[in-house]
Enzyme design. Structure first.
Site, PDB file in Angstrom:
ATOM      1  N   ASP A  38      -4.958 -14.369  57.881  1.00 43.97           N
ATOM      2  CA  ASP A  38      -6.058 -14.467  56.971  1.00 43.97           C
ATOM      3  C   ASP A  38      -5.826 -14.140  55.407  1.00 43.97           C
ATOM      4  O   ASP A  38      -6.375 -14.119  54.861  1.00 43.97           O
ATOM      5  CB  ASP A  38      -7.037 -13.162  57.280  1.00 43.97           C
ATOM      6  CG  ASP A  38      -6.419 -11.959  57.368  1.00 43.97           C
ATOM      7  OD1 ASP A  38      -5.277 -12.007  56.852  1.00 43.97           O
ATOM      8  OD2 ASP A  38      -6.855 -10.671  57.675  1.00 43.97           O
ATOM      9  N   GLU A  40      -3.823 -11.839  54.008  1.00 43.02           N
ATOM     10  CA  GLU A  40      -3.425 -10.530  53.702  1.00 43.02           C
ATOM     11  C   GLU A  40      -1.900 -10.460  53.752  1.00 43.02           C
ATOM     12  O   GLU A  40      -1.002 -11.168  54.268  1.00 43.02           O
ATOM     13  CB  GLU A  40      -4.076  -9.492  54.715  1.00 43.02           C
ATOM     14  CG  GLU A  40      -5.526  -9.385  54.729  1.00 43.02           C
ATOM     15  CD  GLU A  40      -6.075  -8.278  55.461  1.00 43.02           C
ATOM     16  OE1 GLU A  40      -5.340  -7.800  56.322  1.00 43.02           O
ATOM     17  OE2 GLU A  40      -7.376  -7.931  55.400  1.00 43.02           O
ATOM     18  N   ARG A  97      -0.891 -10.292  28.973  1.00 40.11           N
ATOM     19  CA  ARG A  97      -1.634 -10.894  27.595  1.00 40.11           C
ATOM     20  C   ARG A  97      -3.075 -10.738  27.370  1.00 40.11           C
ATOM     21  O   ARG A  97      -3.659 -10.665  26.382  1.00 40.11           O
ATOM     22  CB  ARG A  97      -1.270 -12.651  27.780  1.00 40.11           C
ATOM     23  CG  ARG A  97       0.123 -13.123  27.148  1.00 40.11           C
ATOM     24  CD  ARG A  97       0.466 -14.406  27.328  1.00 40.11           C
ATOM     25  NE  ARG A  97       0.343 -14.926  28.934  1.00 40.11           N
ATOM     26  CZ  ARG A  97       0.794 -15.864  29.481  1.00 40.11           C
ATOM     27  NH1 ARG A  97       0.732 -16.928  28.683  1.00 40.11           N
ATOM     28  NH2 ARG A  97       0.886 -16.170  30.902  1.00 40.11           N
ATOM     29  N   HIS A 131       4.463  -8.320  26.723  1.00 39.14           N
ATOM     30  CA  HIS A 131       3.606  -8.479  25.744  1.00 39.14           C
ATOM     31  C   HIS A 131       3.095  -7.157  25.324  1.00 39.14           C
ATOM     32  O   HIS A 131       2.285  -6.458  26.114  1.00 39.14           O
ATOM     33  CB  HIS A 131       2.235  -9.331  25.920  1.00 39.14           C
ATOM     34  CG  HIS A 131       2.190 -10.767  25.110  1.00 39.14           C
ATOM     35  ND1 HIS A 131       1.361 -10.753  24.509  1.00 39.14           N
ATOM     36  CD2 HIS A 131       3.135 -11.673  25.169  1.00 39.14           C
ATOM     37  CE1 HIS A 131       1.835 -12.033  23.940  1.00 39.14           C
ATOM     38  NE2 HIS A 131       2.594 -12.589  24.211  1.00 39.14           N
ATOM     39  N   ASP A 176       5.070 -18.356  16.745  1.00 40.11           N
ATOM     40  CA  ASP A 176       4.006 -17.731  16.043  1.00 40.11           C
ATOM     41  C   ASP A 176       4.283 -16.272  15.596  1.00 40.11           C
ATOM     42  O   ASP A 176       5.563 -15.704  15.720  1.00 40.11           O
ATOM     43  CB  ASP A 176       2.702 -17.594  17.065  1.00 40.11           C
ATOM     44  CG  ASP A 176       3.188 -16.824  18.494  1.00 40.11           C
ATOM     45  OD1 ASP A 176       4.117 -15.861  18.241  1.00 40.11           O
ATOM     46  OD2 ASP A 176       2.689 -17.482  19.495  1.00 40.11           O
ATOM     47  N   LYS A 199       0.566 -20.024  14.235  1.00 42.42           N
ATOM     48  CA  LYS A 199      -0.166 -20.715  15.425  1.00 42.42           C
ATOM     49  C   LYS A 199      -1.518 -20.223  15.758  1.00 42.42           C
ATOM     50  O   LYS A 199      -2.002 -19.135  15.617  1.00 42.42           O
ATOM     51  CB  LYS A 199       0.674 -20.242  16.780  1.00 42.42           C
ATOM     52  CG  LYS A 199      -0.031 -20.847  17.892  1.00 42.42           C
ATOM     53  CD  LYS A 199       0.874 -20.823  19.176  1.00 42.42           C
ATOM     54  CE  LYS A 199       0.714 -19.534  19.807  1.00 42.42           C
ATOM     55  NZ  LYS A 199       1.360 -19.506  21.297  1.00 42.42           N
ATOM     56  N   ARG A 201      -4.754 -20.814  18.344  1.00 46.81           N
ATOM     57  CA  ARG A 201      -4.949 -21.505  19.823  1.00 46.81           C
ATOM     58  C   ARG A 201      -6.245 -21.861  19.843  1.00 46.81           C
ATOM     59  O   ARG A 201      -7.265 -21.432  19.437  1.00 46.81           O
ATOM     60  CB  ARG A 201      -4.760 -20.279  20.748  1.00 46.81           C
ATOM     61  CG  ARG A 201      -4.899 -20.748  22.338  1.00 46.81           C
ATOM     62  CD  ARG A 201      -4.300 -19.787  23.288  1.00 46.81           C
ATOM     63  NE  ARG A 201      -2.872 -19.698  23.423  1.00 46.81           N
ATOM     64  CZ  ARG A 201      -2.127 -20.910  24.014  1.00 46.81           C
ATOM     65  NH1 ARG A 201      -2.649 -21.791  24.617  1.00 46.81           N
ATOM     66  NH2 ARG A 201      -0.708 -20.646  23.906  1.00 46.81           N
ATOM     67  N   ASP A 225      10.996 -18.008  22.225  1.00 50.56           N
ATOM     68  CA  ASP A 225       9.609 -17.512  22.583  1.00 50.56           C
ATOM     69  C   ASP A 225       9.784 -16.612  23.889  1.00 50.56           C
ATOM     70  O   ASP A 225      10.905 -16.710  24.310  1.00 50.56           O
ATOM     71  CB  ASP A 225       8.603 -18.442  22.475  1.00 50.56           C
ATOM     72  CG  ASP A 225       7.198 -17.927  22.423  1.00 50.56           C
ATOM     73  OD1 ASP A 225       6.886 -16.869  21.919  1.00 50.56           O
ATOM     74  OD2 ASP A 225       6.186 -18.896  22.336  1.00 50.56           O
TER      75      ASP A 225
HETATM   76  C1  R5P Z   1       1.805 -16.417  23.462  1.00 47.76           C
HETATM   77  O1  R5P Z   1       1.471 -15.437  22.677  1.00 47.76           O
HETATM   78  C2  R5P Z   1       3.106 -16.401  24.076  1.00 47.76           C
HETATM   79  O2  R5P Z   1       4.060 -15.695  23.000  1.00 47.76           O
HETATM   80  C3  R5P Z   1       3.537 -18.006  24.251  1.00 47.76           C
HETATM   81  O3  R5P Z   1       3.554 -18.475  22.751  1.00 47.76           O
HETATM   82  C4  R5P Z   1       2.598 -18.584  25.071  1.00 47.76           C
HETATM   83  O4  R5P Z   1       2.209 -17.928  26.112  1.00 47.76           O
HETATM   84  C5  R5P Z   1       3.057 -19.926  25.572  1.00 47.76           C
HETATM   85  O5  R5P Z   1       2.041 -20.602  26.377  1.00 47.76           O
HETATM   86  P1  R5P Z   1       2.042 -22.106  26.275  1.00 47.76           P
HETATM   87  O6  R5P Z   1       3.280 -22.601  26.924  1.00 47.76           O
HETATM   88  O7  R5P Z   1       0.896 -22.558  27.284  1.00 47.76           O
HETATM   89  O8  R5P Z   1       1.666 -22.697  25.001  1.00 47.76           O
END
Ligand code: R5P
Length: 304
Positions: A38, A40, A97, A131, A176, A199, A201, A225
């Site tokens: 199921d 679990e 995040r 994060h 960013d 950056k 979004r 990153d």
């Molecule tokens: C966002 O703040 C993170 O540091 C990464 O830049 C982000 O998660 C990357 O996501 P994606 O590959 O979808 O652009």
């Protein structure tokens, strides 16, 4: 105190657990994980952990919800089975995040997740480049000793070992503002300058990047990153940097989630290299994080 520790890996952490056990001179333990018909999750600790110090390793990926339930069940069982200390190593901490109510009514996911960890009560939580932008006191949030270890030094060692000549005179770039910490660490390790892009979004898969004051013309670039998820950030950063006339591009990230067609998109960029750590297993997870985690753990485990 407590004899040799036992290291146990969950379904997304076995590869790290094996290395950690070797590096720490610890015993490698086992846990059986099954899915009931199921859906679990069934967990059974196979090692005798009574009175022992246990390190449990699991990344909250590829299926974050499944991995989370597995992790909570195991941590609780370890305590219940009489482990004297339980140290949770979560190389990739999911839900980090969503650390704020960005829109009215949203769940603050990392706060809920931390409450669940508090409820099963590990003595400490070790994670990698989580994060923590808006979390000032993670130890209080998780109710445990908390260490956020960086994988960027391990990535820098890789770049130095494989690309020392290629990156000479280059620039480390964080895509960013939040990536400044990783760009700075990588730049220090490699003895290079660093720059940070801006950056915005637009959607979960789309970002717009601008570069102000980054002097990359004719110079090799190392983009660093924490996460590559859809790849949108890296694709846009490479487009912008190439538009400014940069030289060869290496991309390094800590958590290569590489969802959907991210890997294929990134391969098409013709990068000089694309590398990630093994907090999450993927085609680019070539840099082990176990040495950095073992170093941090040896502070609490001592010589065993
Ligand atoms: C966002 O703040 C993170 O540091 C990464 O830049 C982000 O998660 C990357 O996501 P994606 O590959 O979808 O652009």
């Amino acid at each position: 105190m407590g004899g040799r520790p036992i290291v146990i890996g969950g379904s997304q952490g076995e590869h790290v657990a094996v290395q950690l056990a070797r590096l720490l001179g610890a015993e490698l333990g086992g846990v059986e994980v099954q899915r009931f018909p199921d859906g679990e999750t069934y967990v059974r600790v196979l090692s005798d952990v009574a009175g022992r110090r246990v390190v449990y390793v699991n990344s909250l990926q590829r299926e974050p919800n499944e991995s989370l339930v597995e992790t909570l069940l195991t941590l609780d069982a370890l305590r219940d089975l009489g482990a004297s200390e339980v140290h949770a190593v979560i190389p990739y901490m999911a839900y980090a995040r969503q650390d704020e109510r960005f829109k009215p009514g949203e769940a603050v996911s990392i706060a809920t997740l931390a409450k669940l960890f508090r409820a099963v009560g590990p003595d400490s939580v070790y994670t990698v480049d989580m994060h923590l932008h808006r979390i000032s006191d993670p130890a209080a949030l998780f109710g445990a000793r908390f260490r956020n270890i960086t994988g960027v030094r391990e990535l820098a060692k890789y770049v130095r070992a494989h690309h020392a000549e290629r990156v000479r005179g280059g620039v480390v770039v964080g895509p960013d503002e939040e990536a400044e910490q990783w760009a700075r660490t990588m730049a220090e390790e490699l003895g290079l300058e660093y720059a940070v892009l801006e950056k915005r979004r637009l959607s979960p898969t789309e970002v717009r990047i601008e570069a102000r004051g980054a002097d990359v013309r004719g110079r090799p670039v190392v983009i660093v990153d924490d996460i590559i998820s859809t790849g949108g950030t890296i694709v846009e950063a490479v487009r912008v940097l190439r538009g400014m006339g940069c030289g060869e591009v290496i991309v390094a990230c800590v958590h290569p989630l590489l969802v959907g067609r991210a890997y294929q998109r990134l391969l098409q960029l013709g990068l000089a290299d694309l590398v990630g750590t093994d907090t999450v297993l993927s085609p680019i997870s070539r840099v082990p994080v176990a040495p950095a985690i073992a170093e941090a753990l040896s502070e609490v485990l001592g010589g065993g």
